[in-house]
Design a protein around this motif. Structure first.
Motif, PDB file in Angstrom:
ATOM      1  N   PRO A  28       0.795  -1.226   0.000  1.00 17.86           N
ATOM      2  CA  PRO A  28       0.000   0.000   0.000  1.00 17.86           C
ATOM      3  C   PRO A  28       0.823   1.269   0.000  1.00 17.86           C
ATOM      4  N   ASP A  29       2.140   1.205  -0.281  1.00 19.06           N
ATOM      5  CA  ASP A  29       2.937   2.409  -0.039  1.00 19.06           C
ATOM      6  C   ASP A  29       3.649   3.026  -1.237  1.00 19.06           C
ATOM      7  N   LYS A  30       3.646   2.400  -2.404  1.00 16.41           N
ATOM      8  CA  LYS A  30       4.378   3.008  -3.518  1.00 16.41           C
ATOM      9  C   LYS A  30       3.793   2.597  -4.863  1.00 16.41           C
ATOM     10  N   ILE A  31       3.743   3.583  -5.769  1.00 16.60           N
ATOM     11  CA  ILE A  31       3.335   3.357  -7.153  1.00 16.60           C
ATOM     12  C   ILE A  31       4.336   4.103  -8.031  1.00 16.60           C
ATOM     13  N   ILE A  32       4.802   3.452  -9.086  1.00 15.07           N
ATOM     14  CA  ILE A  32       5.704   4.107 -10.040  1.00 15.07           C
ATOM     15  C   ILE A  32       5.039   4.064 -11.411  1.00 15.07           C
ATOM     16  N   LEU A  33       4.976   5.235 -12.036  1.00 13.25           N
ATOM     17  CA  LEU A  33       4.415   5.349 -13.381  1.00 13.25           C
ATOM     18  C   LEU A  33       5.474   5.918 -14.310  1.00 13.25           C
ATOM     19  N   CYS A  34       5.365   5.573 -15.586  1.00 13.53           N
ATOM     20  CA  CYS A  34       6.246   6.175 -16.592  1.00 13.53           C
ATOM     21  C   CYS A  34       5.395   6.522 -17.803  1.00 13.53           C
ATOM     22  N   ASN A  35       5.911   7.429 -18.619  1.00 16.33           N
ATOM     23  CA  ASN A  35       5.135   7.812 -19.786  1.00 16.33           C
ATOM     24  C   ASN A  35       5.244   6.756 -20.875  1.00 16.33           C
ATOM     25  N   ALA A  36       4.130   6.549 -21.538  1.00 20.31           N
ATOM     26  CA  ALA A  36       4.085   5.629 -22.667  1.00 20.31           C
ATOM     27  C   ALA A  36       4.740   6.320 -23.861  1.00 20.31           C
ATOM     28  N   PRO A  37       5.185   5.560 -24.842  1.00 22.02           N
ATOM     29  CA  PRO A  37       5.769   6.196 -26.026  1.00 22.02           C
ATOM     30  C   PRO A  37       4.819   7.231 -26.624  1.00 22.02           C
ATOM     31  N   SER A  38       5.377   8.375 -27.014  1.00 19.31           N
ATOM     32  CA  SER A  38       4.579   9.448 -27.606  1.00 19.31           C
ATOM     33  C   SER A  38       5.450  10.226 -28.583  1.00 19.31           C
ATOM     34  N   PRO A  39       4.828  11.089 -29.373  1.00 18.37           N
ATOM     35  CA  PRO A  39       5.623  11.895 -30.307  1.00 18.37           C
ATOM     36  C   PRO A  39       6.455  12.969 -29.600  1.00 18.37           C
ATOM     37  N   LEU A  40       6.170  13.233 -28.323  1.00 21.60           N
ATOM     38  CA  LEU A  40       6.926  14.235 -27.579  1.00 21.60           C
ATOM     39  C   LEU A  40       8.284  13.670 -27.152  1.00 21.60           C
ATOM     40  N   PRO A  41       9.360  14.448 -27.277  1.00 21.73           N
ATOM     41  CA  PRO A  41      10.702  13.963 -26.904  1.00 21.73           C
ATOM     42  C   PRO A  41      10.949  14.093 -25.397  1.00 21.73           C
ATOM     43  N   ILE A  42      10.049  13.521 -24.611  1.00 21.79           N
ATOM     44  CA  ILE A  42      10.125  13.650 -23.160  1.00 21.79           C
ATOM     45  C   ILE A  42      10.023  12.259 -22.550  1.00 21.79           C
ATOM     46  N   MET A  48       5.291   7.693  -6.625  1.00 24.70           N
ATOM     47  CA  MET A  48       4.299   8.192  -5.681  1.00 24.70           C
ATOM     48  C   MET A  48       4.413   7.385  -4.395  1.00 24.70           C
ATOM     49  N   SER A  49       4.739   8.064  -3.294  1.00 29.12           N
ATOM     50  CA  SER A  49       4.820   7.424  -1.985  1.00 29.12           C
ATOM     51  C   SER A  49       3.530   7.718  -1.232  1.00 29.12           C
ATOM     52  N   LEU A  50       2.891   6.672  -0.744  1.00 31.65           N
ATOM     53  CA  LEU A  50       1.598   6.787  -0.067  1.00 31.65           C
ATOM     54  C   LEU A  50       1.765   6.509   1.424  1.00 31.65           C
ATOM     55  N   GLU A  51       0.998   7.238   2.223  1.00 27.31           N
ATOM     56  CA  GLU A  51       0.995   7.014   3.661  1.00 27.31           C
ATOM     57  C   GLU A  51      -0.442   7.103   4.164  1.00 27.31           C
ATOM     58  N   ALA A  52      -0.928   5.985   4.713  1.00 28.74           N
ATOM     59  CA  ALA A  52      -2.292   5.958   5.253  1.00 28.74           C
ATOM     60  C   ALA A  52      -2.336   6.773   6.540  1.00 28.74           C
ATOM     61  N   LYS A  53      -3.254   7.737   6.577  1.00 29.93           N
ATOM     62  CA  LYS A  53      -3.455   8.568   7.770  1.00 29.93           C
ATOM     63  C   LYS A  53      -4.595   8.015   8.619  1.00 29.93           C
ATOM     64  N   SER A  54      -5.582   7.444   7.961  1.00 29.39           N
ATOM     65  CA  SER A  54      -6.722   6.820   8.632  1.00 29.39           C
ATOM     66  C   SER A  54      -7.366   5.891   7.607  1.00 29.39           C
ATOM     67  N   ASN A  56      -9.949   6.394   5.893  1.00 30.70           N
ATOM     68  CA  ASN A  56     -10.480   7.139   4.751  1.00 30.70           C
ATOM     69  C   ASN A  56      -9.558   8.234   4.247  1.00 30.70           C
ATOM     70  N   GLU A  57      -8.324   8.289   4.722  1.00 22.68           N
ATOM     71  CA  GLU A  57      -7.429   9.375   4.325  1.00 22.68           C
ATOM     72  C   GLU A  57      -6.011   8.856   4.099  1.00 22.68           C
ATOM     73  N   THR A  58      -5.458   9.236   2.960  1.00 23.28           N
ATOM     74  CA  THR A  58      -4.088   8.872   2.608  1.00 23.28           C
ATOM     75  C   THR A  58      -3.382  10.113   2.091  1.00 23.28           C
ATOM     76  N   SER A  59      -2.170  10.333   2.568  1.00 22.17           N
ATOM     77  CA  SER A  59      -1.377  11.439   2.019  1.00 22.17           C
ATOM     78  C   SER A  59      -0.363  10.836   1.049  1.00 22.17           C
ATOM     79  N   PHE A  60       0.128  11.686   0.144  1.00 25.79           N
ATOM     80  CA  PHE A  60       1.117  11.187  -0.804  1.00 25.79           C
ATOM     81  C   PHE A  60       2.111  12.272  -1.157  1.00 25.79           C
ATOM     82  N   SER A  61       3.263  11.834  -1.623  1.00 22.59           N
ATOM     83  CA  SER A  61       4.257  12.755  -2.171  1.00 22.59           C
ATOM     84  C   SER A  61       4.683  12.196  -3.523  1.00 22.59           C
ATOM     85  N   LEU A  62       5.045  13.105  -4.405  1.00 24.57           N
ATOM     86  CA  LEU A  62       5.456  12.721  -5.751  1.00 24.57           C
ATOM     87  C   LEU A  62       6.912  13.068  -5.979  1.00 24.57           C
ATOM     88  N   GLU A  63       7.607  12.176  -6.643  1.00 23.90           N
ATOM     89  CA  GLU A  63       8.975  12.439  -7.072  1.00 23.90           C
ATOM     90  C   GLU A  63       8.998  12.273  -8.583  1.00 23.90           C
TER      91      GLU A  63
END
Length: 102
Positions: A28-42, A48-54, A56-63
């Protein structure tokens, strides 16, 4: 916006549709996403790091690990890139996490 067990798709100003694929789902604590191939040179990866607060509530930070050519920054501008990143961050607040655990 589209979210399913394999991807998130969002419309970005001046860039069109952006598809992010789930590279890693370590619930329940981490998700990593990457961009799919696209015409953009990026290329980028979002951790995403997740932390359950309760129950019904989860905080997250993005890197963000971003490989952005200088000419793209010059063409689009830092303000528009920041606006796009804010929209991507907002998407993380509406992802139905119970549906992507599969």
């Amino acid at each position: 916006s589209v979210v399913d067990s394999d991807r998130c798709e969002v419309e970005l100003p001046m860039a069109g549709s952006l598809t992010l694929t789930f590279k890693e789902k370590s619930f329940p604590d981490k998700i990593i996403l990457c961009n799919a191939p696209s015409p953009l040179p990026i290329q980028f990866e979002i951790t995403m790091s997740l932390e359950a607060k309760s129950e019904n509530e989860t905080s997250f930070s993005l890197e963000l690990d971003l490989d952005l050519p200088g000419f793209v920054l010059a063409m689009v501008g830092e303000k528009k890139i920041n606006k796009s990143l804010e929209k991507i961050a907002h998407i993380f607040t509406i992802i139905p996490y119970d549906q992507i655990n599969a």
